[in-house]
Motif scaffolding. Structure first.
Motif, mmCIF file in Angstrom:
data_model
loop_
_atom_site.group_PDB
_atom_site.id
_atom_site.type_symbol
_atom_site.label_atom_id
_atom_site.label_comp_id
_atom_site.label_asym_id
_atom_site.label_seq_id
_atom_site.Cartn_x
_atom_site.Cartn_y
_atom_site.Cartn_z
ATOM 1 N N GLU A 15 44.403 51.402 40.084
ATOM 2 C CA GLU A 15 45.417 51.412 41.452
ATOM 3 C C GLU A 15 44.549 50.685 42.251
ATOM 4 O O GLU A 15 43.959 49.635 43.233
ATOM 5 C CB GLU A 15 45.841 52.340 42.222
ATOM 6 C CG GLU A 15 47.633 52.776 41.576
ATOM 7 C CD GLU A 15 47.969 53.723 41.700
ATOM 8 O OE1 GLU A 15 48.621 54.702 41.558
ATOM 9 O OE2 GLU A 15 47.186 54.761 43.076
ATOM 10 N N THR A 16 42.909 51.261 42.095
ATOM 11 C CA THR A 16 41.848 51.055 43.506
ATOM 12 C C THR A 16 41.888 49.368 42.997
ATOM 13 O O THR A 16 41.371 48.433 43.711
ATOM 14 C CB THR A 16 40.791 51.780 43.117
ATOM 15 O OG1 THR A 16 40.906 52.875 43.119
ATOM 16 C CG2 THR A 16 39.612 51.370 44.301
ATOM 17 N N VAL A 17 41.562 49.507 41.609
ATOM 18 C CA VAL A 17 41.326 47.696 41.641
ATOM 19 C C VAL A 17 42.392 46.669 41.783
ATOM 20 O O VAL A 17 42.331 45.445 41.794
ATOM 21 C CB VAL A 17 41.005 47.586 39.419
ATOM 22 C CG1 VAL A 17 40.789 46.314 39.429
ATOM 23 C CG2 VAL A 17 39.340 48.148 39.151
ATOM 24 N N VAL A 18 43.630 47.721 41.306
ATOM 25 C CA VAL A 18 44.421 46.433 41.890
ATOM 26 C C VAL A 18 44.546 46.340 43.140
ATOM 27 O O VAL A 18 45.012 45.277 43.502
ATOM 28 C CB VAL A 18 46.441 47.298 41.163
ATOM 29 C CG1 VAL A 18 47.407 46.389 42.070
ATOM 30 C CG2 VAL A 18 46.215 46.902 39.866
ATOM 31 N N LYS A 22 44.525 42.449 44.673
ATOM 32 C CA LYS A 22 45.566 41.609 45.913
ATOM 33 C C LYS A 22 44.683 41.555 47.332
ATOM 34 O O LYS A 22 45.173 40.742 48.237
ATOM 35 C CB LYS A 22 47.127 43.527 45.806
ATOM 36 C CG LYS A 22 47.681 42.979 44.409
ATOM 37 C CD LYS A 22 48.396 44.132 44.868
ATOM 38 C CE LYS A 22 49.535 43.429 43.249
ATOM 39 N NZ LYS A 22 50.681 44.510 43.572
ATOM 40 N N LYS A 23 43.874 42.570 47.389
ATOM 41 C CA LYS A 23 43.858 42.545 49.473
ATOM 42 C C LYS A 23 42.895 41.116 49.189
ATOM 43 O O LYS A 23 42.893 40.312 50.348
ATOM 44 C CB LYS A 23 42.023 43.234 49.339
ATOM 45 C CG LYS A 23 42.675 43.572 50.783
ATOM 46 C CD LYS A 23 41.424 44.423 51.175
ATOM 47 C CE LYS A 23 41.563 45.912 51.620
ATOM 48 N NZ LYS A 23 40.542 46.970 51.630
ATOM 49 N N LEU A 24 42.074 39.853 48.132
ATOM 50 C CA LEU A 24 41.314 39.308 47.806
ATOM 51 C C LEU A 24 42.250 38.242 47.994
ATOM 52 O O LEU A 24 42.147 37.015 47.268
ATOM 53 C CB LEU A 24 40.595 39.001 46.573
ATOM 54 C CG LEU A 24 39.113 40.075 47.097
ATOM 55 C CD1 LEU A 24 38.425 40.657 45.432
ATOM 56 C CD2 LEU A 24 38.771 39.379 47.669
ATOM 57 N N LEU A 41 43.133 39.148 36.625
ATOM 58 C CA LEU A 41 43.070 38.780 37.874
ATOM 59 C C LEU A 41 43.569 36.980 37.620
ATOM 60 O O LEU A 41 43.216 36.273 37.339
ATOM 61 C CB LEU A 41 41.999 38.939 38.844
ATOM 62 C CG LEU A 41 41.635 40.558 39.170
ATOM 63 C CD1 LEU A 41 40.691 41.076 39.234
ATOM 64 C CD2 LEU A 41 42.882 41.513 38.924
ATOM 65 N N LEU A 42 44.662 36.945 38.776
ATOM 66 C CA LEU A 42 44.649 35.485 38.648
ATOM 67 C C LEU A 42 44.577 34.778 40.052
ATOM 68 O O LEU A 42 45.497 35.472 40.829
ATOM 69 C CB LEU A 42 46.361 34.989 38.025
ATOM 70 C CG LEU A 42 46.579 35.747 36.401
ATOM 71 C CD1 LEU A 42 47.927 35.117 36.234
ATOM 72 C CD2 LEU A 42 45.394 34.879 35.310
#
Ligand code: PEP
Ligand code: MN
Length: 338
Positions: A15-18, A22-24, A41-42
């Motif tokens: 979840e931390t990575v996701v 998303k923040k980026l 990541l796209l």
């Protein structure tokens, strides 16, 4: 960008990575396998995001880039080959462009003699450092402004275009008045303020490869110039440092082919700084032409024994003449002209 999570990574780790992705502003695709989770990541800007952004998180095993770190220099951003036009000379086309001259401008007579020789042998561009980046502060640093005047005089006499080195952003304005191409040397390939300033000047730039730089670092350095709206970048392979001390640097001939696959920018080769010794220069020059280089940057001197810098690697005029004859034959054999 692909993120491989460790075996046993927790749901919180994922979840931390996701959340960070998303923040980026990236789209996230989760692939939850039996043993491992892989996160794709796209987004169009993943090439600009350092892998460390995700490597720092607990539970992350490996981060792999799909997009290249360089953008503007790559075929992804431009589909036709870049041909850099300077005056009526085109670098990157069928014609192989020979740039030659002394390591450093030492006197008006010396640079004019070199210019005449270059012109008479079919060279198109005169090289010669007025501002020299020397390893030791006690070595000859170049004639600076006076050297630029001598280059201008040689141009006037022969009609040759001028390539000369810039070592500091504050010198660009002055040098750009005299030079047709700004050379950024191996030691300055990572000088990002200098790259930006050269980009802003809109003058064509000859970007040498840092002698310990990878292809990615080199093309990313080119991006700094291109990003300023200056499309006229010519790459120059000049040898890299390896364990081999047989020649001054190891000429990476293979990079010529690799750059052509990865970038639309023209690439030339400097056999002189790679060789370090005049007897090795012709062989490397011929190999470069056979290997697909769009041009050569060669050091010549009326009297190499008296040269103030790089004497051992500079060709005499007669050696240069002989080499030019051989290069023309090789160029023809590979479907090019000189
Ligand atoms: C040069 O061409 O004079 C020079 C200093 O080369 P490099 O930056 O490749 O060492
Ligand atoms: Mn030199």
């Amino acid at each position: 960008m692909i993120i491989e999570m460790r075996q046993g990574a927790t749901r919180k780790n994922i979840e931390t990575v996701v959340t960070k992705a998303k923040k980026l502003g990236l789209d996230v695709q989760l692939n939850q396998g039996v043993e491992k989770t892989v996160i794709a990541l796209l987004g169009s800007n993943t090439g600009e995001i350092p892998t460390e952004t995700f490597e720092v998180f607990p539970g992350v095993e490996k981060v792999v880039r799909i997009m290249k770190p360089y953008k503007l220099a790559s075929w992804e951003s431009k589909q036709e080959k870049t041909i850099v036009q300077v005056g009526d000379v085109k670098i990157g086309g069928k014609e192989i462009i020979i740039m030659a001259g002394p390591c450093a401008v030492e006197s008006k007579e010396q640079i004019i003699a070199c210019a005449k020789k270059v012109r008479d042998e079919g060279g198109k561009i005169l090289r010669g450092g007025a501002f020299k980046p020397r390893t030791s502060p006690f070595s000859f640093q170049g004639l600076k402004e006076e050297g630029l005047e001598f280059l201008a005089a040689a141009k006037e006499k022969t009609g040759l275009l001028i390539v000369t080195e810039v070592v500091a952003p504050e010198d660009i304005e002055l040098i750009a008045q005299r030079a047709d191409i700004l050379q950024i040397g191996s030691r300055n390939m990572h000088n990002y303020r200098l790259l930006e300033a050269a980009g802003k000047s809109k003058k064509p730039v000859l970007l040498k490869r840092g002698f310990s730089s990878t292809k990615e670092e080199w093309l990313t350095a080119a991006d700094y110039i291109l990003r300023e709206g200056n499309p006229n970048v010519i790459l120059c392979e000049r040898g890299i440092r390896t364990f081999s001390n047989a020649t001054r640097f190891t000429l990476d001939i293979g990079i010529v082919e690799v750059i052509k696959k990865d970038s639309h920018l023209p690439i030339i080769v400097d056999p002189s700084h790679a060789a370090g010794y005049f007897e090795y220069v012709p062989g490397l020059a011929k190999a470069a032409i056979a290997g697909g280089a769009d041009g050569l940057l060669i050091e010549i001197h009326p009297n190499p024994q008296e040269a103030l810098s790089d004497g051992p690697q500079q060709l005499t005029f007669s050696d240069f003449s002989r080499l030019m004859v051989e290069l023309k034959t090789i160029a023809q054999a590979v479907g090019r002209i000189i």
